[in-house]
Design a protein around this motif. Structure first.
Motif, PDB file in Angstrom:
ATOM      1  N   GLY A 115     -19.889  26.283  89.662  1.00 52.37           N
ATOM      2  CA  GLY A 115     -18.986  27.314  90.180  1.00 52.37           C
ATOM      3  C   GLY A 115     -17.538  27.018  89.869  1.00 52.37           C
ATOM      4  N   GLN A 116     -17.148  25.750  89.993  1.00 53.80           N
ATOM      5  CA  GLN A 116     -15.773  25.373  89.671  1.00 53.80           C
ATOM      6  C   GLN A 116     -15.513  25.501  88.172  1.00 53.80           C
ATOM      7  OE1 GLN A 116     -15.933  21.492  91.501  1.00 53.80           O
ATOM      8  NE2 GLN A 116     -14.659  22.156  93.227  1.00 53.80           N
ATOM      9  N   ARG A 117     -16.500  25.135  87.354  1.00 55.78           N
ATOM     10  CA  ARG A 117     -16.339  25.276  85.902  1.00 55.78           C
ATOM     11  C   ARG A 117     -16.223  26.748  85.525  1.00 55.78           C
ATOM     12  NH1 ARG A 117     -20.007  20.938  86.359  1.00 55.78           N
ATOM     13  NH2 ARG A 117     -21.832  22.266  85.981  1.00 55.78           N
ATOM     14  N   ALA A 118     -17.009  27.616  86.154  1.00 61.91           N
ATOM     15  CA  ALA A 118     -16.913  29.060  85.900  1.00 61.91           C
ATOM     16  C   ALA A 118     -15.535  29.577  86.300  1.00 61.91           C
ATOM     17  CB  ALA A 118     -18.012  29.809  86.655  1.00 61.91           C
ATOM     18  N   ASN A 119     -14.999  29.075  87.410  1.00 60.83           N
ATOM     19  CA  ASN A 119     -13.651  29.471  87.829  1.00 60.83           C
ATOM     20  C   ASN A 119     -12.605  29.066  86.812  1.00 60.83           C
ATOM     21  OD1 ASN A 119     -13.652  30.931  90.291  1.00 60.83           O
ATOM     22  ND2 ASN A 119     -14.325  29.084  91.356  1.00 60.83           N
ATOM     23  N   VAL A 120     -12.732  27.874  86.242  1.00 63.70           N
ATOM     24  CA  VAL A 120     -11.772  27.416  85.230  1.00 63.70           C
ATOM     25  C   VAL A 120     -11.805  28.358  84.026  1.00 63.70           C
ATOM     26  CG1 VAL A 120     -11.269  25.576  83.555  1.00 63.70           C
ATOM     27  CG2 VAL A 120     -11.765  24.998  85.940  1.00 63.70           C
ATOM     28  N   ILE A 121     -13.007  28.728  83.585  1.00 67.17           N
ATOM     29  CA  ILE A 121     -13.140  29.636  82.436  1.00 67.17           C
ATOM     30  C   ILE A 121     -12.505  30.986  82.761  1.00 67.17           C
ATOM     31  CG2 ILE A 121     -14.787  30.919  81.008  1.00 67.17           C
ATOM     32  CD1 ILE A 121     -16.677  28.445  81.330  1.00 67.17           C
ATOM     33  N   ALA A 122     -12.835  31.544  83.929  1.00 60.57           N
ATOM     34  CA  ALA A 122     -12.271  32.840  84.320  1.00 60.57           C
ATOM     35  C   ALA A 122     -10.755  32.755  84.462  1.00 60.57           C
ATOM     36  CB  ALA A 122     -12.902  33.317  85.622  1.00 60.57           C
ATOM     37  N   ASP A 123     -10.258  31.659  85.039  1.00 59.73           N
ATOM     38  CA  ASP A 123      -8.810  31.490  85.212  1.00 59.73           C
ATOM     39  C   ASP A 123      -8.078  31.391  83.877  1.00 59.73           C
ATOM     40  OD1 ASP A 123      -9.093  31.626  87.943  1.00 59.73           O
ATOM     41  OD2 ASP A 123      -8.932  29.447  88.259  1.00 59.73           O
ATOM     42  N   ARG A 124      -8.758  30.971  82.826  1.00 59.76           N
ATOM     43  CA  ARG A 124      -8.146  30.916  81.492  1.00 59.76           C
ATOM     44  C   ARG A 124      -8.109  32.299  80.835  1.00 59.76           C
ATOM     45  NH1 ARG A 124     -11.159  25.418  79.357  1.00 59.76           N
ATOM     46  NH2 ARG A 124      -9.913  23.981  80.597  1.00 59.76           N
ATOM     47  N   ILE A 125      -9.003  33.190  81.256  1.00 60.23           N
ATOM     48  CA  ILE A 125      -9.080  34.538  80.676  1.00 60.23           C
ATOM     49  C   ILE A 125      -8.167  35.522  81.402  1.00 60.23           C
ATOM     50  CG2 ILE A 125     -10.614  36.531  80.352  1.00 60.23           C
ATOM     51  CD1 ILE A 125     -12.927  34.484  80.039  1.00 60.23           C
ATOM     52  N   GLU A 126      -8.192  35.485  82.733  1.00 63.33           N
ATOM     53  CA  GLU A 126      -7.583  36.541  83.540  1.00 63.33           C
ATOM     54  C   GLU A 126      -6.059  36.667  83.460  1.00 63.33           C
ATOM     55  OE1 GLU A 126      -9.380  35.810  87.326  1.00 63.33           O
ATOM     56  OE2 GLU A 126     -11.282  36.703  86.691  1.00 63.33           O
ATOM     57  N   PRO A 127      -5.295  35.624  83.118  1.00 68.16           N
ATOM     58  CA  PRO A 127      -3.846  35.845  82.997  1.00 68.16           C
ATOM     59  C   PRO A 127      -3.455  36.757  81.832  1.00 68.16           C
ATOM     60  CG  PRO A 127      -4.305  33.510  83.243  1.00 68.16           C
ATOM     61  CD  PRO A 127      -5.618  34.207  83.033  1.00 68.16           C
ATOM     62  N   HIS A 128      -4.359  36.945  80.884  1.00 69.73           N
ATOM     63  CA  HIS A 128      -4.079  37.769  79.708  1.00 69.73           C
ATOM     64  C   HIS A 128      -4.395  39.225  80.013  1.00 69.73           C
ATOM     65  CE1 HIS A 128      -3.641  34.120  77.331  1.00 69.73           C
ATOM     66  NE2 HIS A 128      -4.723  33.683  77.948  1.00 69.73           N
ATOM     67  N   ASN A 129      -3.671  40.128  79.363  1.00 68.02           N
ATOM     68  CA  ASN A 129      -3.895  41.547  79.567  1.00 68.02           C
ATOM     69  C   ASN A 129      -4.192  42.218  78.232  1.00 68.02           C
ATOM     70  OD1 ASN A 129      -4.133  43.947  80.898  1.00 68.02           O
ATOM     71  ND2 ASN A 129      -2.116  43.882  81.834  1.00 68.02           N
ATOM     72  N   SER A 130      -4.862  43.348  78.301  1.00 65.73           N
ATOM     73  CA  SER A 130      -5.128  44.097  77.080  1.00 65.73           C
ATOM     74  C   SER A 130      -3.836  44.738  76.593  1.00 65.73           C
ATOM     75  CB  SER A 130      -6.197  45.163  77.320  1.00 65.73           C
ATOM     76  OG  SER A 130      -5.710  46.149  78.192  1.00 65.73           O
ATOM     77  N   SER A 131      -3.853  45.101  75.348  1.00 66.05           N
ATOM     78  CA  SER A 131      -2.700  45.766  74.759  1.00 66.05           C
ATOM     79  C   SER A 131      -2.604  47.193  75.307  1.00 66.05           C
ATOM     80  CB  SER A 131      -2.873  45.808  73.241  1.00 66.05           C
ATOM     81  OG  SER A 131      -1.850  46.559  72.647  1.00 66.05           O
ATOM     82  N   PRO A 132      -1.397  47.711  75.513  1.00 64.52           N
ATOM     83  CA  PRO A 132      -1.275  49.101  75.951  1.00 64.52           C
ATOM     84  C   PRO A 132      -1.533  50.099  74.815  1.00 64.52           C
ATOM     85  CG  PRO A 132       0.890  48.126  75.698  1.00 64.52           C
ATOM     86  CD  PRO A 132      -0.115  47.030  75.455  1.00 64.52           C
ATOM     87  N   ILE A 133      -1.510  49.618  73.574  1.00 64.78           N
ATOM     88  CA  ILE A 133      -1.729  50.486  72.409  1.00 64.78           C
ATOM     89  C   ILE A 133      -2.650  49.784  71.413  1.00 64.78           C
ATOM     90  CG2 ILE A 133       0.503  51.658  72.619  1.00 64.78           C
ATOM     91  CD1 ILE A 133       1.477  49.827  70.313  1.00 64.78           C
ATOM     92  N   TRP A 134      -3.201  50.548  70.463  1.00 63.79           N
ATOM     93  CA  TRP A 134      -3.984  49.958  69.379  1.00 63.79           C
ATOM     94  C   TRP A 134      -3.057  49.094  68.545  1.00 63.79           C
ATOM     95  CZ3 TRP A 134      -9.082  50.519  69.372  1.00 63.79           C
ATOM     96  CH2 TRP A 134      -9.645  51.637  69.971  1.00 63.79           C
ATOM     97  N   GLN A 135      -3.476  47.906  68.198  1.00 61.63           N
ATOM     98  CA  GLN A 135      -2.715  47.039  67.305  1.00 61.63           C
ATOM     99  C   GLN A 135      -3.587  46.780  66.085  1.00 61.63           C
ATOM    100  OE1 GLN A 135      -0.879  43.685  69.175  1.00 61.63           O
ATOM    101  NE2 GLN A 135      -0.283  44.880  70.953  1.00 61.63           N
ATOM    102  N   ARG A 136      -3.582  47.754  65.195  1.00 62.73           N
ATOM    103  CA  ARG A 136      -4.497  47.727  64.054  1.00 62.73           C
ATOM    104  C   ARG A 136      -4.285  46.537  63.132  1.00 62.73           C
ATOM    105  NH1 ARG A 136      -3.860  52.884  65.439  1.00 62.73           N
ATOM    106  NH2 ARG A 136      -5.666  54.254  65.367  1.00 62.73           N
ATOM    107  N   GLU A 137      -3.066  46.099  62.962  1.00 60.30           N
ATOM    108  CA  GLU A 137      -2.812  44.993  62.046  1.00 60.30           C
ATOM    109  C   GLU A 137      -3.483  43.706  62.498  1.00 60.30           C
ATOM    110  OE1 GLU A 137       0.264  45.046  65.175  1.00 60.30           O
ATOM    111  OE2 GLU A 137      -0.387  46.573  63.761  1.00 60.30           O
TER     112      GLU A 137
END
Length: 144
Positions: A115-137
């Motif tokens: 459970g703690q290892r899963a939290n570490v993985i999730a905590d590494r992902i969740e600070p990032h956000n998706s782009s507000p627009i398509w970034q085709r390049e």
């Protein structure tokens, strides 16, 4: 696993009703021909926004500023290297659940429980956000 069957169903309305009875349906938002039958006889249904079909035909999925024309979900795309270049409203992954059981990926400072290892993985992902627009390049074409 839920198996969703696409609509509209060919044949008569009665054929469609017989086929869909007790099943799960995938209803294309622009083609809701069978929606009455689906609502009456299916266990469940989801709407498909049709974005994949538009994309396959070379159609435009965004406005002039690169914003998507609909809310997009990234199926199994909860990797910052992927979703930071795409305008997802949501995304999912089994990464934390599956890899939380792996001690070897953490080196010598592994959290003691899955459970703690899963939290570490999730905590590494969740600070990032998706782009507000398509970034085709930043995107690479993949063979389907």
């Amino acid at each position: 696993m839920i198996a969703y069957h696409g609509t509209p169903v060919g044949g008569t309305r009665q054929d469609g009703a017989r086929f869909l009875a007790g099943r799960h349906a995938l209803v294309p938002f622009p083609r809701q021909d069978d929606m009455g039958i689906v609502a009456d006889v299916c266990q469940s249904f989801v709407f498909d926004n049709g974005a994949f079909s538009v994309w396959k035909k070379g159609g435009k999925l965004d406005d002039d500023q690169g914003r998507p024309a609909c809310r997009l979900h990234g199926l199994r795309m909860l990797d910052p290297a992927i979703f930071q270049s795409l305008p997802f409203a949501s995304a999912d992954s089994t990464n934390a659940a599956v890899n939380g059981g792996s001690i070897s990926r953490f080196g010598m400072y592994a959290p003691p429980t899955a459970g703690q290892r899963a939290n570490v993985i999730a905590d590494r992902i969740e600070p990032h956000n998706s782009s507000p627009i398509w970034q085709r390049e930043a995107q690479a074409e993949m063979a389907l």
